[in-house]
Design a protein around this motif. Structure first.
Motif, PDB file in Angstrom:
ATOM      1  N   GLU A 105      45.395  37.998  40.551  1.00 26.62           N
ATOM      2  CA  GLU A 105      45.963  39.176  41.225  1.00 26.62           C
ATOM      3  C   GLU A 105      46.604  40.121  40.209  1.00 26.62           C
ATOM      4  OE1 GLU A 105      46.308  41.716  43.921  1.00 26.62           O
ATOM      5  OE2 GLU A 105      45.966  39.775  44.878  1.00 26.62           O
ATOM      6  N   MET A 106      47.296  39.568  39.229  1.00 22.65           N
ATOM      7  CA  MET A 106      47.916  40.408  38.205  1.00 22.65           C
ATOM      8  C   MET A 106      46.860  41.089  37.333  1.00 22.65           C
ATOM      9  SD  MET A 106      51.197  38.070  37.146  1.00 22.65           S
ATOM     10  CE  MET A 106      51.970  39.299  36.098  1.00 22.65           C
ATOM     11  N   LEU A 107      45.814  40.366  36.979  1.00 25.80           N
ATOM     12  CA  LEU A 107      44.735  40.977  36.194  1.00 25.80           C
ATOM     13  C   LEU A 107      44.025  42.064  37.000  1.00 25.80           C
ATOM     14  CD1 LEU A 107      43.259  37.843  34.398  1.00 25.80           C
ATOM     15  CD2 LEU A 107      44.560  39.719  33.371  1.00 25.80           C
ATOM     16  N   ASN A 108      43.856  41.823  38.294  1.00 25.31           N
ATOM     17  CA  ASN A 108      43.267  42.841  39.169  1.00 25.31           C
ATOM     18  C   ASN A 108      44.122  44.104  39.157  1.00 25.31           C
ATOM     19  OD1 ASN A 108      41.582  43.947  41.320  1.00 25.31           O
ATOM     20  ND2 ASN A 108      43.285  43.464  42.683  1.00 25.31           N
ATOM     21  N   SER A 109      45.432  43.938  39.251  1.00 24.34           N
ATOM     22  CA  SER A 109      46.332  45.093  39.220  1.00 24.34           C
ATOM     23  C   SER A 109      46.253  45.806  37.874  1.00 24.34           C
ATOM     24  CB  SER A 109      47.771  44.642  39.475  1.00 24.34           C
ATOM     25  OG  SER A 109      47.886  44.098  40.770  1.00 24.34           O
ATOM     26  N   ALA A 110      46.180  45.035  36.789  1.00 19.99           N
ATOM     27  CA  ALA A 110      46.083  45.648  35.462  1.00 19.99           C
ATOM     28  C   ALA A 110      44.787  46.442  35.320  1.00 19.99           C
ATOM     29  CB  ALA A 110      46.161  44.564  34.378  1.00 19.99           C
ATOM     30  N   VAL A 130      33.789  52.863  38.106  1.00 24.04           N
ATOM     31  CA  VAL A 130      35.183  52.451  38.282  1.00 24.04           C
ATOM     32  C   VAL A 130      35.321  51.687  39.594  1.00 24.04           C
ATOM     33  CG1 VAL A 130      37.538  53.286  38.706  1.00 24.04           C
ATOM     34  CG2 VAL A 130      36.180  54.261  36.854  1.00 24.04           C
ATOM     35  N   GLY A 131      34.700  52.188  40.641  1.00 21.87           N
ATOM     36  CA  GLY A 131      34.722  51.497  41.931  1.00 21.87           C
ATOM     37  C   GLY A 131      34.126  50.103  41.830  1.00 21.87           C
ATOM     38  N   MET A 132      33.037  49.991  41.089  1.00 24.78           N
ATOM     39  CA  MET A 132      32.411  48.681  40.917  1.00 24.78           C
ATOM     40  C   MET A 132      33.330  47.730  40.158  1.00 24.78           C
ATOM     41  SD  MET A 132      28.511  49.916  40.105  1.00 24.78           S
ATOM     42  CE  MET A 132      27.981  48.344  39.465  1.00 24.78           C
ATOM     43  N   ALA A 133      33.966  48.221  39.106  1.00 24.94           N
ATOM     44  CA  ALA A 133      34.878  47.382  38.322  1.00 24.94           C
ATOM     45  C   ALA A 133      36.057  46.915  39.181  1.00 24.94           C
ATOM     46  CB  ALA A 133      35.375  48.146  37.096  1.00 24.94           C
ATOM     47  N   LYS A 134      36.602  47.830  39.978  1.00 25.92           N
ATOM     48  CA  LYS A 134      37.708  47.454  40.860  1.00 25.92           C
ATOM     49  C   LYS A 134      37.262  46.453  41.917  1.00 25.92           C
ATOM     50  CE  LYS A 134      40.642  51.551  40.581  1.00 25.92           C
ATOM     51  NZ  LYS A 134      41.286  52.594  41.390  1.00 25.92           N
ATOM     52  N   ASP A 135      36.065  46.642  42.453  1.00 29.38           N
ATOM     53  CA  ASP A 135      35.541  45.701  43.448  1.00 29.38           C
ATOM     54  C   ASP A 135      35.332  44.315  42.837  1.00 29.38           C
ATOM     55  OD1 ASP A 135      35.560  47.693  45.338  1.00 29.38           O
ATOM     56  OD2 ASP A 135      33.399  48.089  45.232  1.00 29.38           O
ATOM     57  N   ILE A 136      34.844  44.281  41.610  1.00 31.04           N
ATOM     58  CA  ILE A 136      34.631  42.994  40.941  1.00 31.04           C
ATOM     59  C   ILE A 136      35.957  42.282  40.708  1.00 31.04           C
ATOM     60  CG2 ILE A 136      33.911  41.927  38.754  1.00 31.04           C
ATOM     61  CD1 ILE A 136      31.645  44.091  38.707  1.00 31.04           C
ATOM     62  N   SER A 137      36.973  43.015  40.259  1.00 28.41           N
ATOM     63  CA  SER A 137      38.269  42.368  40.028  1.00 28.41           C
ATOM     64  C   SER A 137      38.907  41.933  41.344  1.00 28.41           C
ATOM     65  CB  SER A 137      39.208  43.259  39.211  1.00 28.41           C
ATOM     66  OG  SER A 137      39.535  44.437  39.899  1.00 28.41           O
ATOM     67  N   ALA A 138      38.701  42.702  42.403  1.00 25.55           N
ATOM     68  CA  ALA A 138      39.190  42.279  43.721  1.00 25.55           C
ATOM     69  C   ALA A 138      38.419  41.055  44.196  1.00 25.55           C
ATOM     70  CB  ALA A 138      39.056  43.422  44.725  1.00 25.55           C
ATOM     71  N   GLY A 139      37.131  40.999  43.878  1.00 22.97           N
ATOM     72  CA  GLY A 139      36.332  39.833  44.228  1.00 22.97           C
ATOM     73  C   GLY A 139      36.825  38.579  43.518  1.00 22.97           C
ATOM     74  N   ALA A 140      37.300  38.732  42.287  1.00 23.67           N
ATOM     75  CA  ALA A 140      37.858  37.591  41.557  1.00 23.67           C
ATOM     76  C   ALA A 140      39.094  37.050  42.273  1.00 23.67           C
ATOM     77  CB  ALA A 140      38.199  37.994  40.124  1.00 23.67           C
ATOM     78  N   VAL A 141      39.922  37.951  42.791  1.00 24.20           N
ATOM     79  CA  VAL A 141      41.105  37.526  43.541  1.00 24.20           C
ATOM     80  C   VAL A 141      40.685  36.807  44.815  1.00 24.20           C
ATOM     81  CG1 VAL A 141      43.183  38.288  44.764  1.00 24.20           C
ATOM     82  CG2 VAL A 141      42.527  39.389  42.611  1.00 24.20           C
ATOM     83  N   MET A 142      39.702  37.350  45.499  1.00 21.50           N
ATOM     84  CA  MET A 142      39.232  36.709  46.729  1.00 21.50           C
ATOM     85  C   MET A 142      38.673  35.320  46.429  1.00 21.50           C
ATOM     86  SD  MET A 142      36.605  38.041  49.659  1.00 21.50           S
ATOM     87  CE  MET A 142      35.119  37.721  48.729  1.00 21.50           C
ATOM     88  N   PHE A 143      37.888  35.201  45.366  1.00 23.16           N
ATOM     89  CA  PHE A 143      37.327  33.917  44.990  1.00 23.16           C
ATOM     90  C   PHE A 143      38.441  32.909  44.690  1.00 23.16           C
ATOM     91  CE2 PHE A 143      35.861  30.965  41.679  1.00 23.16           C
ATOM     92  CZ  PHE A 143      34.818  30.354  42.360  1.00 23.16           C
ATOM     93  N   VAL A 170      39.207  29.439  46.811  1.00 19.50           N
ATOM     94  CA  VAL A 170      39.298  28.141  46.140  1.00 19.50           C
ATOM     95  C   VAL A 170      40.670  27.523  46.399  1.00 19.50           C
ATOM     96  CG1 VAL A 170      39.356  27.003  43.875  1.00 19.50           C
ATOM     97  CG2 VAL A 170      37.555  28.653  44.390  1.00 19.50           C
ATOM     98  N   ALA A 171      41.725  28.325  46.352  1.00 20.55           N
ATOM     99  CA  ALA A 171      43.079  27.821  46.614  1.00 20.55           C
ATOM    100  C   ALA A 171      43.202  27.291  48.042  1.00 20.55           C
ATOM    101  CB  ALA A 171      44.104  28.917  46.361  1.00 20.55           C
TER     102      ALA A 171
END
Length: 125
Positions: A68-73, A90-103, A107-108
């Motif tokens: 979440e912190m990396l997504n914000s950064a 930029v939209g794609m990069a933001k979506d990918i980082s948001a996808g990492a948070v969702m993933f 898992v959590a």
């Protein structure tokens, strides 16, 4: 030799604390993650989890909060560089980082179900 001033050990921690304050003040989702993390840890303590299970929970919580912190950064950096202008990349990069948070969150949740589910099963059987 670098053109940037050496920060020193204490300033490094001051900057890290500042970063934590910034993300906690500016990002609602990370505050939600922290509240859920506290509830999970309290529940684990109530259910008398072993040290190993607590460690698994702490690593899982860290995984979600770090993503979440990396997504914000990523979002702050891209907004600064592109001055909040729309860009498909930029939209794609933001979506990918948001996808990492969702993933990380999914898992959590699975880890939580496995840990708490087996503990509840043992209590009720």
């Amino acid at each position: 030799m670098t053109k940037f001033k050496q920060q020193g050990f204490t300033n490094t921690f001051k900057n890290a604390r500042k970063g934590m304050r910034i993300v906690l003040k500016s990002e609602r989702n990370i505050r939600v993650h922290f509240c859920i993390a506290m509830a999970v840890l309290i529940l684990a303590k109530i259910m008398d989890f072993s040290l190993e299970r607590i460690c698994i929970l702490l690593l899982t919580i860290a995984f979600v909060i770090v993503t979440e912190m990396l997504n914000s950064a990523v979002e702050f950096s891209l907004d600064a560089v592109f001055h909040n202008r729309y860009s498909r990349l930029v939209g794609m990069a933001k979506d990918i980082s948001a996808g990492a948070v969702m993933f990380a969150s999914v898992v959590a949740i699975i880890i939580g179900i496995l840990l708490f589910g087996s503990a509840l099963y043992n209590i009720f059987s």
